[in-house]
Design a protein around this motif. Structure first.
Motif, PDB file in Angstrom:
ATOM      1  N   ASN A 117       0.714  -1.204   0.346  1.00  0.00           N
ATOM      2  CA  ASN A 117       0.171  -0.276   0.276  1.00  0.00           C
ATOM      3  C   ASN A 117       0.885   1.583  -0.020  1.00  0.00           C
ATOM      4  O   ASN A 117       0.251   2.162   0.893  1.00  0.00           O
ATOM      5  N   HIS A 118       1.761   1.060   0.159  1.00  0.00           N
ATOM      6  CA  HIS A 118       2.900   2.108  -0.584  1.00  0.00           C
ATOM      7  C   HIS A 118       2.155   3.387  -1.829  1.00  0.00           C
ATOM      8  O   HIS A 118       2.007   2.595  -3.008  1.00  0.00           O
ATOM      9  N   PRO A 119       2.510   4.659  -1.150  1.00  0.00           N
ATOM     10  CA  PRO A 119       1.015   5.321  -2.406  1.00  0.00           C
ATOM     11  C   PRO A 119       2.797   4.904  -3.921  1.00  0.00           C
ATOM     12  O   PRO A 119       2.110   5.294  -4.900  1.00  0.00           O
ATOM     13  N   VAL A 120       4.101   4.724  -3.951  1.00  0.00           N
ATOM     14  CA  VAL A 120       4.725   4.955  -5.258  1.00  0.00           C
ATOM     15  C   VAL A 120       4.009   3.061  -5.526  1.00  0.00           C
ATOM     16  O   VAL A 120       4.226   3.649  -7.127  1.00  0.00           O
ATOM     17  N   ASP A 165      11.913  -0.539 -10.311  1.00  0.00           N
ATOM     18  CA  ASP A 165      11.421   0.256 -11.788  1.00  0.00           C
ATOM     19  C   ASP A 165      10.468   1.449 -11.628  1.00  0.00           C
ATOM     20  O   ASP A 165       9.611   1.694 -12.504  1.00  0.00           O
ATOM     21  N   ILE A 166      10.470   1.766 -10.220  1.00  0.00           N
ATOM     22  CA  ILE A 166       9.815   3.290  -9.910  1.00  0.00           C
ATOM     23  C   ILE A 166       9.450   3.329 -11.376  1.00  0.00           C
ATOM     24  O   ILE A 166       8.524   4.363 -11.525  1.00  0.00           O
ATOM     25  N   GLY A 167      10.372   4.483 -11.718  1.00  0.00           N
ATOM     26  CA  GLY A 167      10.614   5.322 -13.264  1.00  0.00           C
ATOM     27  C   GLY A 167       9.721   5.031 -14.394  1.00  0.00           C
ATOM     28  O   GLY A 167      10.239   5.758 -14.777  1.00  0.00           O
ATOM     29  N   LYS A 168       9.582   2.932 -14.549  1.00  0.00           N
ATOM     30  CA  LYS A 168       8.378   2.955 -15.325  1.00  0.00           C
ATOM     31  C   LYS A 168       7.249   3.742 -15.453  1.00  0.00           C
ATOM     32  O   LYS A 168       6.451   3.526 -16.009  1.00  0.00           O
ATOM     33  N   ILE A 169       6.783   4.019 -14.494  1.00  0.00           N
ATOM     34  CA  ILE A 169       5.536   4.678 -14.195  1.00  0.00           C
ATOM     35  C   ILE A 169       5.055   5.286 -14.916  1.00  0.00           C
ATOM     36  O   ILE A 169       4.133   6.513 -15.238  1.00  0.00           O
ATOM     37  N   LEU A 203      12.056  10.259  -8.027  1.00  0.00           N
ATOM     38  CA  LEU A 203      10.705   9.607  -7.122  1.00  0.00           C
ATOM     39  C   LEU A 203      10.946   9.154  -5.428  1.00  0.00           C
ATOM     40  O   LEU A 203      10.174   9.130  -5.708  1.00  0.00           O
ATOM     41  N   ALA A 204      12.246   8.337  -5.515  1.00  0.00           N
ATOM     42  CA  ALA A 204      12.290   7.799  -4.477  1.00  0.00           C
ATOM     43  C   ALA A 204      13.089   9.262  -3.706  1.00  0.00           C
ATOM     44  O   ALA A 204      12.454   8.580  -2.651  1.00  0.00           O
ATOM     45  N   ARG A 205      13.170   9.753  -3.797  1.00  0.00           N
ATOM     46  CA  ARG A 205      13.664  11.450  -3.236  1.00  0.00           C
ATOM     47  C   ARG A 205      12.474  11.884  -3.337  1.00  0.00           C
ATOM     48  O   ARG A 205      12.753  12.551  -1.572  1.00  0.00           O
ATOM     49  N   GLU A 206      12.106  12.026  -4.350  1.00  0.00           N
ATOM     50  CA  GLU A 206      10.740  12.653  -3.830  1.00  0.00           C
ATOM     51  C   GLU A 206      10.274  12.089  -1.804  1.00  0.00           C
ATOM     52  O   GLU A 206       9.124  12.652  -1.481  1.00  0.00           O
ATOM     53  N   HIS A 207      10.216  10.480  -2.271  1.00  0.00           N
ATOM     54  CA  HIS A 207       8.965   9.852  -1.179  1.00  0.00           C
ATOM     55  C   HIS A 207      10.398   9.249   0.293  1.00  0.00           C
ATOM     56  O   HIS A 207       9.463   8.125   0.863  1.00  0.00           O
ATOM     57  N   LYS A 208      11.236  10.031   0.139  1.00  0.00           N
ATOM     58  CA  LYS A 208      12.061   9.952   0.667  1.00  0.00           C
ATOM     59  C   LYS A 208      12.251   8.590   1.338  1.00  0.00           C
ATOM     60  O   LYS A 208      12.633   8.481   2.393  1.00  0.00           O
ATOM     61  N   LEU A 209      12.476   7.430   0.531  1.00  0.00           N
ATOM     62  CA  LEU A 209      12.649   6.384   0.197  1.00  0.00           C
ATOM     63  C   LEU A 209      14.256   6.494   1.330  1.00  0.00           C
ATOM     64  O   LEU A 209      15.056   7.256   1.059  1.00  0.00           O
ATOM     65  N   PRO A 210      14.752   5.520   1.858  1.00  0.00           N
ATOM     66  CA  PRO A 210      16.171   5.758   2.320  1.00  0.00           C
ATOM     67  C   PRO A 210      17.095   5.551   1.264  1.00  0.00           C
ATOM     68  O   PRO A 210      16.879   4.823  -0.296  1.00  0.00           O
TER      69      PRO A 210
END
Length: 226
Positions: free
Chosen positions: A35-38, A82-86, A124-131
């Motif tokens: 359920n993580h937003p990304v 691969d979240i950049g493929k969004i 996108l990962a930085r925007e969502h503050k991923l580790p």
């Protein structure tokens, strides 16, 4: 006292992680939540990529356990790699229907779109503050490998023009810097390549894994990880 300790540690953990730049297993377990937003964006906008990421996570976790790496870290990294493929999901084969949008593009433009998913994933990962460890896995999961299909297509179509620059068809890297990043790269290539096999018997899959590992090794992609 025990209850107080739990409350204090739970409250202090995010702050301590931020100060010491360490990602705990507790934080990684939180990120396995689908359920993580990304990940919710990924399943809606790029369902093929989402399924691919789950399978890569299973493969990578098993491999990490076998060599005593960090199974949970590499599983979470696979979920997000691969979240950049969004943003341009329809240009990636696992999300395509009958139409291949690359048929209308030049090879260099196709390569540029494929390469861009790494940078867009990191952003996108930085925007969502991923580790930081997860961001590094996203950045390194293709290393500096060549997108050979479009490079060869560009060479065949050049005519009298100059030879296309190989660098323009390579991912920016860096190469995998950790065992977990190396495992993620191999699992990613293996899962994607297995989709093209007409025969998915155990023997053919074992041969595919062997070819993937040897190819990455020969290309120098594993030179900088343990």
């Amino acid at each position: 006292g025990g209850l107080s300790n739990v409350i204090v540690v739970s409250a202090a953990m995010p702050l301590l992680e931020s100060i010491f730049k360490q990602t705990t297993d507790m934080r990684l377990l939180e990120l396995t939540d689908q359920n993580h937003p990304v990940l919710r964006q990924l399943v809606v906008r790029a369902p093929g990529t989402y399924h691919h990421s789950l399978i890569v996570g299973n493969l990578a976790e098993e491999a990490a356990e076998a060599i005593h790496a960090h199974p949970l870290l590499v599983r979470v990294g696979a979920y997000f790699h691969d979240i950049g493929k969004i943003f341009k999901s329809e240009y990636f084969v696992e999300n395509q229907g009958r139409e291949n949008r690359h048929d209308r593009l030049s090879p260099s433009m196709s390569a540029l779109i494929l390469i861009s998913h790494v940078k867009e994933g990191v952003d996108l990962a930085r925007e969502h503050k991923l580790p930081g460890e997860i961001i590094e896995l996203i950045a390194q999961h293709h290393g500096t490998s060549l997108i050979r299909y479009f490079y060869e297509k560009a060479k065949a179509a050049k005519g009298d023009a100059a030879e296309p620059r190989e660098e323009a068809f390579c991912y920016p890297g860096p190469k995998p810097q950790t065992r977990e990043a190396g495992i993620l790269m191999l699992a990613d290539i293996t899962e994607a390549s297995s989709r093209t096999l007409p025969d998915t018997s155990a023997g053919r899959l074992a041969g595919l894994v062997e070819r993937v590992v040897q190819s990455a090794f020969a290309d120098g992609q594993l030179d900088e990880c343990n």
